[in-house]
Motif scaffolding. Structure first.
Motif, PDB file in Angstrom:
ATOM      1  N   ALA A 169      37.389  52.830 -84.049  1.00 38.44           N
ATOM      2  CA  ALA A 169      36.204  53.377 -83.400  1.00 38.44           C
ATOM      3  C   ALA A 169      36.621  54.374 -82.329  1.00 38.44           C
ATOM      4  N   THR A 171      36.173  56.282 -78.893  1.00 30.96           N
ATOM      5  CA  THR A 171      35.533  55.998 -77.615  1.00 30.96           C
ATOM      6  C   THR A 171      35.427  57.232 -76.717  1.00 30.96           C
ATOM      7  N   GLY A 172      36.079  58.319 -77.079  1.00 35.48           N
ATOM      8  CA  GLY A 172      35.995  59.522 -76.253  1.00 35.48           C
ATOM      9  C   GLY A 172      37.095  60.510 -76.582  1.00 35.48           C
ATOM     10  N   SER A 194      40.507  59.232 -77.820  1.00 32.31           N
ATOM     11  CA  SER A 194      40.769  57.845 -77.435  1.00 32.31           C
ATOM     12  C   SER A 194      39.991  56.924 -78.369  1.00 32.31           C
ATOM     13  N   THR A 195      40.549  55.754 -78.637  1.00 34.18           N
ATOM     14  CA  THR A 195      39.954  54.817 -79.592  1.00 34.18           C
ATOM     15  C   THR A 195      39.872  53.419 -78.987  1.00 34.18           C
ATOM     16  N   LYS A 196      39.100  52.592 -79.642  1.00 34.51           N
ATOM     17  CA  LYS A 196      38.882  51.228 -79.155  1.00 34.51           C
ATOM     18  C   LYS A 196      40.169  50.425 -79.115  1.00 34.51           C
ATOM     19  N   ASN A 197      41.050  50.631 -80.090  1.00 30.79           N
ATOM     20  CA  ASN A 197      42.296  49.864 -80.144  1.00 30.79           C
ATOM     21  C   ASN A 197      43.508  50.687 -79.735  1.00 30.79           C
ATOM     22  N   ASP A 198      43.261  51.833 -79.083  1.00 31.97           N
ATOM     23  CA  ASP A 198      44.327  52.738 -78.625  1.00 31.97           C
ATOM     24  C   ASP A 198      45.125  53.349 -79.773  1.00 31.97           C
ATOM     25  N   ARG A 239      33.068  57.817 -87.880  1.00 30.39           N
ATOM     26  CA  ARG A 239      33.724  57.618 -86.593  1.00 30.39           C
ATOM     27  C   ARG A 239      33.665  58.879 -85.738  1.00 30.39           C
ATOM     28  N   PHE A 243      30.076  59.712 -82.970  1.00 27.71           N
ATOM     29  CA  PHE A 243      30.501  59.243 -81.655  1.00 27.71           C
ATOM     30  C   PHE A 243      31.167  60.303 -80.784  1.00 27.71           C
TER      31      PHE A 243
END
Length: 283
Positions: A169, A171-172, A194-198, A239, A243
């Motif tokens: 996912a 995130t920014g 940047s992602t939810k799980n790095d 994705r 977002f």
């Protein structure tokens, strides 16, 4: 709506509904829904937080009293549902043969809740600890009328999300940088997300004189200039298209000179336009 024939039954149903209601997180976005043609993004939004996706057949319904339905959208009804489990489309948690849950549904033109008895549905839910017969939906309206077409559309989304190579996912935007080449009109822009799980995700846009811009997405630590754009209605596309912010934030633009900063912003706008709209009909 199924009527409840005695005060005792009414109290039992209301109590069960009240208990289940405490498990539902009601956000403004979840309550601002428009029942319409379901889209890829709609399904992905429901599938992503769901620990289980269940096919069920409704056996009974009772409308929850307004005072026991906080946050209910005007023109909607909250129903307490008892259903028969027909199958588990996704998930591994224990599941009873009968199910109970709450769902919000739009009222008809006569301000009545729809009659759903004997209708087959798909539920996007989480289990209730210690009770295999109760579900809490991931959103107040996370119940869709089942059809073979809908299930066929849903299964590839679930497979992508649950697969070993599932895309993270977004995130920014972490940072972006555009570098000019040796020739006029030549440049390369890299946008790191940047992602939810790095997990590493980067977007590259390459411009060469006399050629259309080339861009692609890399889902590894290697920035691959041969990366390609994601196909529409895939998890990779979802994705990004659903977002990423509409424009490049100035704070992430690492270029110092105005021309390079403008190029990075232009290339980001190009990527967003290439991805196209993320159409949602539930929000």
């Amino acid at each position: 709506m199924i009527s409840i024939s005695s005060p005792k039954k009414a109290a039992i149903a209301a109590g069960a509904a009240w208990a289940l209601l405490g498990s539902i997180n009601l956000s403004a976005q979840e309550l601002n829904q428009a029942p319409s043609a379901i889209t890829y993004a709609d399904l992905a939004d429901l599938a992503a937080p769901a620990e289980m996706v269940v096919r069920a057949k409704i056996k009974k319904q009772a409308e929850v009293e307004p005072e026991r339905a906080p946050g209910l959208r005007q023109g909607w009804a909250r129903l307490y549902i008892e259903a028969e489990t027909l199958g588990l489309i996704s998930g591994s948690a224990p599941l009873g043969e009968s199910l109970r849950y709450l769902v919000d549904v739009p009222r008809d033109s006569k301000d009545r809740a729809p009659k759903l008895k004997k209708r087959e549905v798909i539920l996007f839910a989480r289990p209730v600890a210690g009770n295999a017969s109760q579900l809490r939906l991931v959103a107040p309206d996370a119940q869709l009328m089942w059809s073979q077409q809908l299930e066929t559309q849903l299964r590839p989304i679930l497979a992508e999300m649950l697969g070993p190579d599932s895309r993270p996912a977004i995130t920014g935007i972490r940072d972006a940088l555009s570098i000019r080449g040796n020739l006029a009109g030549e440049s390369e822009t890299q946008i790191f997300l940047s992602t939810k799980n790095d997990g590493p995700v980067s977007v590259t846009v390459i411009r060469r004189p006399g050629m259309v811009p080339q861009w692609g997405v890399s889902w590894s630590e290697i920035v691959d200039q041969a990366a390609r754009p994601p196909q529409r209605a895939t998890l990779e596309w979802y994705r990004l298209a659903c977002f990423l912010p509409a424009s490049l934030p100035g704070s992430v633009n690492l270029a110092r000179d105005s021309a390079s900063r403008a190029q990075a912003a232009q290339d980001y706008d190009f990527v967003v336009s290439q991805l196209g709209n993320c159409t949602r009909n539930r929000s």
